[in-house]
Structures are given as C-alpha cells and as structure tokens.
Design a protein around this motif. Structure first.
Motif, mmCIF file in Angstrom:
data_model
loop_
_atom_site.group_PDB
_atom_site.id
_atom_site.type_symbol
_atom_site.label_atom_id
_atom_site.label_comp_id
_atom_site.label_asym_id
_atom_site.label_seq_id
_atom_site.Cartn_x
_atom_site.Cartn_y
_atom_site.Cartn_z
ATOM 1 N N VAL A 106 0.867 -1.177 0.000
ATOM 2 C CA VAL A 106 0.000 0.000 0.000
ATOM 3 C C VAL A 106 0.905 1.229 0.000
ATOM 4 C CG1 VAL A 106 -1.796 1.278 1.206
ATOM 5 C CG2 VAL A 106 -1.824 -1.220 1.239
ATOM 6 N N ALA A 107 0.755 2.067 -1.017
ATOM 7 C CA ALA A 107 1.565 3.282 -1.134
ATOM 8 C C ALA A 107 0.666 4.512 -1.072
ATOM 9 C CB ALA A 107 2.350 3.267 -2.444
ATOM 10 N N HIS A 108 1.201 5.571 -0.496
ATOM 11 C CA HIS A 108 0.466 6.836 -0.404
ATOM 12 C C HIS A 108 1.384 7.992 -0.828
ATOM 13 C CE1 HIS A 108 -2.856 4.934 1.655
ATOM 14 N NE2 HIS A 108 -2.020 4.427 2.545
ATOM 15 N N GLY A 109 0.765 9.025 -1.368
ATOM 16 C CA GLY A 109 1.511 10.217 -1.742
ATOM 17 C C GLY A 109 0.644 11.455 -1.572
ATOM 18 N N LYS A 110 1.233 12.592 -1.801
ATOM 19 C CA LYS A 110 0.471 13.837 -1.756
ATOM 20 C C LYS A 110 -0.242 14.014 -3.085
ATOM 21 C CE LYS A 110 3.988 15.986 1.179
ATOM 22 N NZ LYS A 110 4.994 17.082 1.262
ATOM 23 N N THR A 111 -1.463 14.472 -3.036
ATOM 24 C CA THR A 111 -2.221 14.670 -4.273
ATOM 25 C C THR A 111 -2.345 16.160 -4.596
ATOM 26 O OG1 THR A 111 -4.256 14.107 -5.461
ATOM 27 C CG2 THR A 111 -4.473 14.694 -3.126
ATOM 28 N N GLY A 112 -2.447 16.439 -5.854
ATOM 29 C CA GLY A 112 -2.561 17.813 -6.309
ATOM 30 C C GLY A 112 -2.467 17.862 -7.825
ATOM 31 N N HIS A 113 -2.350 19.060 -8.386
ATOM 32 C CA HIS A 113 -2.287 19.226 -9.834
ATOM 33 C C HIS A 113 -0.985 18.632 -10.377
ATOM 34 C CE1 HIS A 113 -2.322 21.121 -13.800
ATOM 35 N NE2 HIS A 113 -3.621 21.350 -13.593
ATOM 36 N N THR A 133 -9.674 -7.891 -6.049
ATOM 37 C CA THR A 133 -10.204 -6.790 -6.852
ATOM 38 C C THR A 133 -9.603 -5.476 -6.370
ATOM 39 O OG1 THR A 133 -12.304 -7.939 -7.205
ATOM 40 C CG2 THR A 133 -12.275 -5.571 -7.619
ATOM 41 N N ALA A 134 -8.896 -4.799 -7.278
ATOM 42 C CA ALA A 134 -8.322 -3.491 -6.970
ATOM 43 C C ALA A 134 -9.056 -2.434 -7.783
ATOM 44 C CB ALA A 134 -6.842 -3.471 -7.301
ATOM 45 N N THR A 135 -9.364 -1.312 -7.163
ATOM 46 C CA THR A 135 -10.086 -0.244 -7.853
ATOM 47 C C THR A 135 -9.345 1.071 -7.672
ATOM 48 O OG1 THR A 135 -11.457 0.151 -5.894
ATOM 49 C CG2 THR A 135 -12.330 -1.350 -7.564
ATOM 50 N N GLY A 136 -9.413 1.895 -8.706
ATOM 51 C CA GLY A 136 -8.796 3.208 -8.628
ATOM 52 C C GLY A 136 -9.526 4.199 -9.518
ATOM 53 N N THR A 137 -9.622 5.415 -9.075
ATOM 54 C CA THR A 137 -10.225 6.484 -9.879
ATOM 55 C C THR A 137 -9.275 7.684 -9.869
ATOM 56 O OG1 THR A 137 -11.432 7.352 -7.973
ATOM 57 C CG2 THR A 137 -12.577 5.747 -9.347
ATOM 58 N N GLY A 138 -9.423 8.527 -10.872
ATOM 59 C CA GLY A 138 -8.567 9.693 -10.922
ATOM 60 C C GLY A 138 -8.610 10.341 -12.285
ATOM 61 N N LYS A 139 -7.758 11.335 -12.469
ATOM 62 C CA LYS A 139 -7.661 12.040 -13.743
ATOM 63 C C LYS A 139 -6.203 12.156 -14.151
ATOM 64 C CE LYS A 139 -11.801 14.933 -13.151
ATOM 65 N NZ LYS A 139 -12.301 16.332 -13.123
ATOM 66 N N PRO A 140 -5.941 12.276 -15.457
ATOM 67 C CA PRO A 140 -4.550 12.369 -15.906
ATOM 68 C C PRO A 140 -3.791 13.540 -15.304
ATOM 69 C CG PRO A 140 -6.016 11.915 -17.763
ATOM 70 C CD PRO A 140 -6.886 12.215 -16.597
ATOM 71 N N ASN A 141 -4.510 14.588 -14.920
ATOM 72 C CA ASN A 141 -3.814 15.770 -14.422
ATOM 73 C C ASN A 141 -3.822 15.878 -12.901
ATOM 74 O OD1 ASN A 141 -6.511 16.312 -14.135
ATOM 75 N ND2 ASN A 141 -6.410 18.427 -14.925
ATOM 76 N N ILE A 142 -4.060 14.726 -12.227
ATOM 77 C CA ILE A 142 -4.026 14.694 -10.758
ATOM 78 C C ILE A 142 -2.951 13.708 -10.310
ATOM 79 C CG2 ILE A 142 -5.293 14.069 -8.670
ATOM 80 C CD1 ILE A 142 -7.839 14.993 -10.010
#
Length: 437
Positions: free
Chosen positions: A221-228, A282-291
């Motif tokens: 399990v990895a975590h990071g800071k999110t932003g633009h 089952t792994a799920t992920g959502t997001g946008k290319p610019n995030i």
C-alpha cells in the motif's frame, strides 16, 4: 517386431523374478481393475466439486467414503463450514503397529466452480478430459486402486495407513490453522507422507517430486500527496503513490532474482483514491490524468524453496519498500500461505526406495523434478514433521484450465508403483532415528 516382443517378454520375466508373490498379485489386480478404476474416475469428474461448491465437495467425499470403508478404513468427515469450506475426509486403517506409518494425501475439490463452462467427462483413446480429472481426481483413483491391490495381495492387513483428502486445497479456508489442523496432525503421526497430485512428466519420463516451493501472498500500500500534475516531482508534491509503487516493483524485478524464487504481481491499481478489496482479488482506482495519485495498491505472491530463503527475501523486500521516493510512503504486509517443502536427504532416500521398486517392477527410474516447475501443495504442511514425497498421481496436462486431461494408461502404472512402494514401506519396522524431526 519379433525382437521387440522378445525384449518385452524378457523384461516382464525379470520384473517377475524381482518381485514377491504378493507384489505379483498386485500387478494382476491392477491390470484386472482398469475398467473399474476408469469408471470411478468418470463418476468423480462428473460431480462438480469446485472449492466453493460445498454440496459438490461433500458428494465427492461420500464417493471416496464408499471406496475406502470396504477396505477396512475408519472414515471420518471433518466438517469445515466454520472456515467457509465443506470439509475433509480422514480415513484410518489400523495395522499391527509395527511398521512405518504411511500418510496418503489428496484433495476432493477442484478450481472449476459450477459456473465454469468446462464440464463433463470425455474420452478419446487413452486421453480423458474433464474438470479436475488430473488435479486431483486422477490422484484419488490412484490411491484407491493401490489400496485395492494391497488388499487383494494381503499387504494392507497389517499396514498402518491414514488417508487425508482435503476439501479446500485449491482455496484454503480461513483461518488457515483451523483449515489445515487435521492434515498437520496426521503429518505428526506419520513416518512417511505421499501426496497424489499429478506426476510430473516430461518427454515421456515420469519425475519424482521431493521438494515444493512454499507460497505466500504480499500486499503493498503506497500513499503520496495529491494535487495538480504540474507539481509532480516538485518539492511540495513529490512523486505520488503510483510512482512509489512502480519504483518498488521495479526494484523487486532488478534486485531479487535468484534460483528457485518467484515473486509475481497479480493485481494492482492507483488513483485518488485506490483500494484493494478484503479478499485481495479486486483493486479499484479512480482519478484524472492531471491529478497526482494519492494511493496505489498491489498484491502478488512469493514462492521460495526453503524457510531460510523465504525469510531472507522477505527481509529484502521490506528494505526495498522502505526506501521511499520524496513525498511518499509505503508499507508491505505478508499473509499466511503454503509452507516450503525443501529437498532433504531423507526425501532423497525415500526416492531411492521408490526407484528400487521401479527397477523391480521393470519400470523406469524417476529422476528428481525441478521444484521451480511445480506449484505448492498440501504435502508442504506436513514436510516439517515427516519424510515426504509428492506428485504420485496420474500423468496429464493443462491443469487448472479448460481442457485438463490425463493419460488413462498412467493410472495402472501409478497404482502399481504405489501399491508395491506403500507395501514395502509399511512392512519396514518403525525406527525413530529414520524420521525427519
């Protein structure tokens, strides 16, 4: 043709001279019961027993009870519904208590659940096809055929034998210590354990399995800071969770390779957010290319040959995970799995005895099989407590996939090998020094 026939006749004469009268009776019995054994295989295969098909696994257990009880076995059904599985068969034959205690291991379940389109039993010549026909219903038939031959020859009468047929080999129930409790206890009882999954065959040569790699599951399990995304790699946002996960997995690829080791990534996802389900499938992920991704998860397995190798590689994986990219963090967890079954001098000595029986029967000797080519099996759960050998079942191919098949000609060959081998082992006086403790 005449020369070949003469050589074949000579081989049979030499084999007959090397075997005892009871062993010759075993050969006669196995040859006479080929049709009966093939009919049993067909009945077993036609009954779906996917691990999660609890009534189907129970039905196969009842079929095996019907085969073992007439041979003088006390057959018990161990209910395992508390672990989410059907149960196990534990069948005990009490002999005179003087010979080696023999444990025979197989399993009732298959990977093919009732929803699978791969069903039925078909035969073309000596090839039989069907779900679980080799893994492990062919092995169940070999066990029964060998024990019947021993009964006919009189060698079963004084033999101390326990048969354990698990109902969840393909997907072990939880908690695992409860799911494997009865098998482990049987291993502590036994002097020798023989497991009846498919015999390893390569270019027509049967191989012996004296070692199997263990198998455990890991999750990162990895975590990071999110932003633009314009800030990725910068001092404020850092690299994000997906880059951290990619760094870890690529370091595994580059730094971990060694003999008899595999580490596979089976499922992964990243995004904002991303998560793995409780079952780890089952792994799920959502997001946008610019995030920049906040989360990333991955699950895989680790296969090692010895406990030392497994512990050492786990330590290296933990060190790799701890070397975080800027702005990220990650953890790795390991989950219970199959223990290792390392090659030992005692296992090799057991193979030497099997090959002595092979020579006496006029059968080819069986070399050691490369453990890196085999999966994990229930024999690994007893390997720490007794001398063990695996892969004594039927020969075939395409295991765990539609089109799974067995060579029907291997059933009598494997049954005869086992009948003579088990009879000789069971007649050997118990010697505490010979046990691998």
């Amino acid at each position: 043709m005449i020369v070949r026939s003469a050589f074949a006749t000579l081989a049979l004469l030499l084999a007959a001279a090397a075997t005892s009268a009871p062993e010759q009776k075993m050969r006669t019995t196995v040859d006479a019961e080929v049709a009966r054994d093939e009919a049993l295989l067909e009945r077993l295969v036609k009954q779906n027993s996917g691990t999660l098909n609890l009534p189907g696994v129970t039905a196969v257990g009842e079929m095996m009870r019907g085969e073992l009880a007439p041979l003088g076995f006390d057959v018990r059904w161990i209910d395992m519904r508390a672990t989410g599985r059907a149960g196990h068969i534990v069948a005990t034959h009490k002999g005179d208590g003087r010979g080696q205690r023999i444990l025979l291991i197989g399993h009732l379940d298959t990977v093919f659940e009732p929803s699978s389109p791969f069903t039925g039993f078909t035969r073309e010549g000596n090839r039989a096809t069907g779900p679980g026909v080799g893994d492990d219903k062919g092995g169940l038939v070999v066990i029964v055929a060998a024990l019947r031959a021993m009964q006919a020859a009189g060698t079963l009468r004084n033999a101390d034998i326990k048969v354990v047929l698990t109902g969840d080999e393909e997907r072990a129930g939880t908690p695992q210590d409860a799911a494997r409790r009865d098998l482990i206890e049987a291993g502590k009882w036994a002097d020798i354990a023989l497991e009846y999954e498919n015999v390893a065959t390569d270019k027509g040569v049967d191989y012996a399995t004296i070692a199997r790699r263990g198998s455990l599951t890991w999750e990162i399990v990895a975590h990071g800071k999110t932003g633009h995304s314009s800030g990725v790699f910068g001092a404020d946002l850092g690299y994000g969770a997906i880059y951290e996960l990619a760094r870890i997995l690529d370091d595994f690829r580059r730094e971990l390779p060694e003999k008899n080791l595999n580490y596979n990534v089976g499922v992964m996802a990243g995004g904002t957010p991303a998560a793995m389900d409780a079952a780890g499938v089952t792994a799920t992920g959502t997001g946008k290319p610019n995030i920049v991704a906040a989360d990333a998860v991955a699950r895989g397995d680790l296969r090692a040959l010895t406990p030392d190798q497994e512990a050492r590689v786990r330590g290296r994986m933990e060190k790799i995970v701890a070397q975080h990219l800027p702005g990220t963090q990650a953890t790795i967890a390991f989950f219970e799995g199959y223990p290792t079954m390392p090659p030992t001098d005692a296992n090799r000595a057991l193979l030497a005895e099997l090959n002595r029986a092979n020579r006496d029967l006029g059968l080819p000797e069986m070399p050691e099989y490369d453990p890196a080519k085999r999966g994990a099996a229930d024999s690994s759960f007893v390997a720490a407590d007794t001398v063990a050998m695996g892969g004594l079942g039927a020969s075939g191919g395409n295991s765990h996939a539609p089109g799974e098949w067995v060579d029907l000609a291997s059933l009598p060959r494997q049954a005869l090998r086992s009948a003579v081998f088990i009879s000789r082992l069971a007649a050997r006086p118990r010697d505490a020094q010979s046990r691998k403790r």
